[in-house]
Design an enzyme around this catalytic site. Structure first.
Site: not given
Length: 329
Positions: A197, A249
């Site tokens: 992320k 992400k």
């Protein structure tokens, strides 16, 4: 004139041949819909920077989840938007907090038809907007935060969440949550690790969606956008700690990382097409600069092509409807 012997265009010459030769396919079951449930509202509230996306009331969330199940998507990922916040995110572990109440409502509505999932992070619930508990010096205290994550995991699992999305990017979060779940008998609860992320500029509209109170940034715990190998390392660490699924992400700007993780992973790999990616396509389409339907489908197809087994996207139900209509013809 030299006549080509090898003619790759043969396989592109008709719609039927293109369909038969397609290497990557989209299916509704590969899509997960992120949903925001807001405390204290009785009707859905539009999110200014995400046209077509709303903060749901409990009732509208139930209806939206029923529509998602009817479309055949794989699941819904729930985020809570509380009315009150504090330094440790108390609402996250309150069984009567909005996320846990919403989870129970959606499990009752569609729990047999799709996977009801919950975001396991403190940022929506803290008054400072960070993903963990702060130390005296203002930094995020990793190990104290892990204890809060363990508590959150048990409450979310008890509320019926089948899959916990660990999005806080704390070191050791997978091991901590897995241990807490197993010790309390939630051995079948799935752990999704937001492994790679990144500290991305593409989260802006999401912060509108959850009414974030963040000041500053999250660069001390989310990954540096410049780093590719680090994303793979984080994914491997999470797999070693017991993650059932790993996540990259954002998706669109990190397809190289996604491909790397997919190549090494022994567990399913997902990707999150984040709010900024959604908003950019919607804005360009609204201005008539791109073909909206084709751009939406192509953006998600590229994420699948890079190696994602499933995609979290705000277009999940709409895209599933298009796919169902295509297959019905």
């Amino acid at each position: 004139m030299i006549t080509p012997v090898i003619r790759p265009r043969r396989l592109r010459s008709t719609p039927a041949l293109r369909r038969l030769a397609s290497e990557t396919r989209l299916h509704p079951a590969d899509l997960v819909l992120p949903m925001f449930i807001r405390e204290g509202t009785t009707e859905p509230l539009p999110i200014r920077s995400m046209p077509g996306v709303v903060q749901h009331s409990i009732d509208s969330a139930r209806r939206a989840a029923a529509d998602a199940a009817a479309a055949g998507i794989g699941g819904v990922m729930l985020f809570g938007v509380p009315e009150k916040r504090d330094a440790i995110g108390s609402g996250a572990t309150d069984p009567d907090g909005i996320l846990n109440v919403g989870t129970r409502a959606l499990v009752a509505e569609v729990g047999d038809a799709l996977v009801v999932q919950t975001d396991l992070c403190l940022d929506e619930f803290t008054d400072h907007g960070h993903c963990g508990v702060l130390s005296v010096d203002g930094s995020v205290d990793n190990d104290t935060t892990l204890e809060r994550y363990r508590e959150m995991a048990l409450v979310q699992a008890a509320s019926g969440s089948k899959l916990l999305g660990l999005s806080g990017m704390m070191d050791g979060q997978v091991a901590a949550v897995r241990d807490a779940l197993d010790r309390s008998g939630f051995v079948d609860t799935v752990v999704l690790a937001y492994s790679a992320k990144y500290a991305s500029a593409f989260y802006g509209p999401f912060r509108d969606a959850v009414e974030s109170t963040l000041e500053g940034d999250r660069r001390s715990y989310q990954l540096d956008p410049a780093n590719r190998r680090e994303g793979v390392r984080e994914a491997q660490l999470d797999i070693d700690e017991g993650a059932d699924i790993v996540m990259v992400k954002p998706a669109g700007s990190y397809l190289d990382v996604l491909a790397d993780v997919a190549a090494m992973s022994s567990v399913p790999v997902w990707a999150y097409q984040v709010s900024g990616e959604y908003a950019m396509i919607e804005a360009a389409a609204a201005n008539g600069w791109i073909d909206r339907k084709r751009a939406v489908a192509e953006s998600i197809l590229s994420i699948r092509r890079a190696g994602a087994d499933a995609v979290l996207t705000y277009w999940a139900v709409e895209l599933a409807t298009w796919l169902n209509e295509r297959d019905a013809r």
